[in-house]
Design a protein around this motif. Structure first.
Motif, PDB file in Angstrom:
ATOM      1  N   ASP A  70       0.828  -1.213   0.000  1.00 21.27           N
ATOM      2  CA  ASP A  70       0.000   0.000   0.000  1.00 21.27           C
ATOM      3  C   ASP A  70       0.858   1.257   0.000  1.00 21.27           C
ATOM      4  O   ASP A  70       0.555   2.229  -0.692  1.00 21.27           O
ATOM      5  N   ALA A 103       2.305   1.659  -3.475  1.00 18.62           N
ATOM      6  CA  ALA A 103       1.276   2.115  -4.421  1.00 18.62           C
ATOM      7  C   ALA A 103       0.977   3.596  -4.235  1.00 18.62           C
ATOM      8  O   ALA A 103       0.817   4.333  -5.228  1.00 18.62           O
ATOM      9  N   SER A 104       0.933   4.058  -3.003  1.00 18.91           N
ATOM     10  CA  SER A 104       0.666   5.481  -2.773  1.00 18.91           C
ATOM     11  C   SER A 104       1.835   6.343  -3.251  1.00 18.91           C
ATOM     12  O   SER A 104       1.629   7.438  -3.772  1.00 18.91           O
ATOM     13  N   GLN A 105       3.063   5.837  -3.097  1.00 21.82           N
ATOM     14  CA  GLN A 105       4.221   6.595  -3.577  1.00 21.82           C
ATOM     15  C   GLN A 105       4.241   6.671  -5.101  1.00 21.82           C
ATOM     16  O   GLN A 105       4.569   7.706  -5.680  1.00 21.82           O
ATOM     17  N   VAL A 106       3.877   5.564  -5.761  1.00 25.77           N
ATOM     18  CA  VAL A 106       3.810   5.569  -7.226  1.00 25.77           C
ATOM     19  C   VAL A 106       2.737   6.546  -7.689  1.00 25.77           C
ATOM     20  O   VAL A 106       2.933   7.306  -8.644  1.00 25.77           O
ATOM     21  N   GLN A 107       1.606   6.558  -6.998  1.00 24.00           N
ATOM     22  CA  GLN A 107       0.541   7.501  -7.349  1.00 24.00           C
ATOM     23  C   GLN A 107       1.018   8.934  -7.153  1.00 24.00           C
ATOM     24  O   GLN A 107       0.692   9.818  -7.943  1.00 24.00           O
ATOM     25  N   GLY A 108       1.818   9.174  -6.125  1.00 25.07           N
ATOM     26  CA  GLY A 108       2.381  10.504  -5.912  1.00 25.07           C
ATOM     27  C   GLY A 108       3.313  10.922  -7.043  1.00 25.07           C
ATOM     28  O   GLY A 108       3.311  12.076  -7.465  1.00 25.07           O
ATOM     29  N   VAL A 138       3.077   9.853 -10.135  1.00 27.01           N
ATOM     30  CA  VAL A 138       2.206  10.115 -11.286  1.00 27.01           C
ATOM     31  C   VAL A 138       1.586  11.503 -11.170  1.00 27.01           C
ATOM     32  O   VAL A 138       1.552  12.270 -12.150  1.00 27.01           O
ATOM     33  N   GLU A 139       1.110  11.851  -9.986  1.00 27.99           N
ATOM     34  CA  GLU A 139       0.504  13.174  -9.790  1.00 27.99           C
ATOM     35  C   GLU A 139       1.533  14.286  -9.988  1.00 27.99           C
ATOM     36  O   GLU A 139       1.227  15.327 -10.559  1.00 27.99           O
ATOM     37  N   THR A 140       2.747  14.075  -9.523  1.00 33.90           N
ATOM     38  CA  THR A 140       3.807  15.064  -9.715  1.00 33.90           C
ATOM     39  C   THR A 140       4.098  15.242 -11.199  1.00 33.90           C
ATOM     40  O   THR A 140       4.296  16.366 -11.671  1.00 33.90           O
ATOM     41  N   LYS A 151       1.955  14.738 -13.660  1.00 33.81           N
ATOM     42  CA  LYS A 151       0.819  15.456 -14.256  1.00 33.81           C
ATOM     43  C   LYS A 151       0.897  16.949 -13.970  1.00 33.81           C
ATOM     44  O   LYS A 151       0.630  17.772 -14.842  1.00 33.81           O
ATOM     45  N   SER A 170       9.387  16.739 -10.256  1.00 29.02           N
ATOM     46  CA  SER A 170       9.090  15.520 -11.014  1.00 29.02           C
ATOM     47  C   SER A 170      10.340  14.668 -11.174  1.00 29.02           C
ATOM     48  O   SER A 170      10.307  13.439 -10.996  1.00 29.02           O
TER      49      SER A 170
END
Length: 110
Positions: A44, A47-52, A54-56, A58, A84
């Motif tokens: 978990d 996954a949250s770090q990968v999502q971070g 991705v958001e960076t 974007k 990024s």
């Protein structure tokens, strides 16, 4: 030839640099909080770090497009790109360490 920089741009650059330094120190604090609390597992957290990341990315893309359209400041765009880049480099380092640990475990005798 003198380079003139408005005071606001210089202040924004210093503020952005300070924010980057604070964010670089933050992941270590998040990791110790996650391990001491015991509520979040490694998958978990990863996954949250990968999502971070991705958001960076974007945010960086949006800032670059705003710069092309003349809506953003150069300092803000460079700061977003640096954030990024740092996030991606951190994720690559974590990936390399996980692969290295896996290979070391596989070399262990049973």
């Amino acid at each position: 030839m003198a380079i003139t920089t408005p005071f606001n741009a210089a202040a924004a650059a210093y503020g952005n640099a300070s924010r980057l330094i604070n964010q670089a120190a933050k992941p270590a604090a998040d990791l110790t909080a996650a391990t001491s609390g015991g509520g979040q597992n490694f998958a978990d957290m990863l996954a949250s770090q990968v999502q971070g990341v991705v958001e960076t990315g974007k945010t960086s893309d949006k800032m670059a497009m705003d710069m092309v359209n003349g809506k953003a400041n150069v300092v803000d765009m460079v700061t977003a790109l640096s954030e990024s880049q740092m996030a991606i480099e951190s994720m690559v380092t974590i990936r390399d360490r996980v692969i290295s640990a896996y290979e070391e475990i596989m070399r262990m005798p049973i």
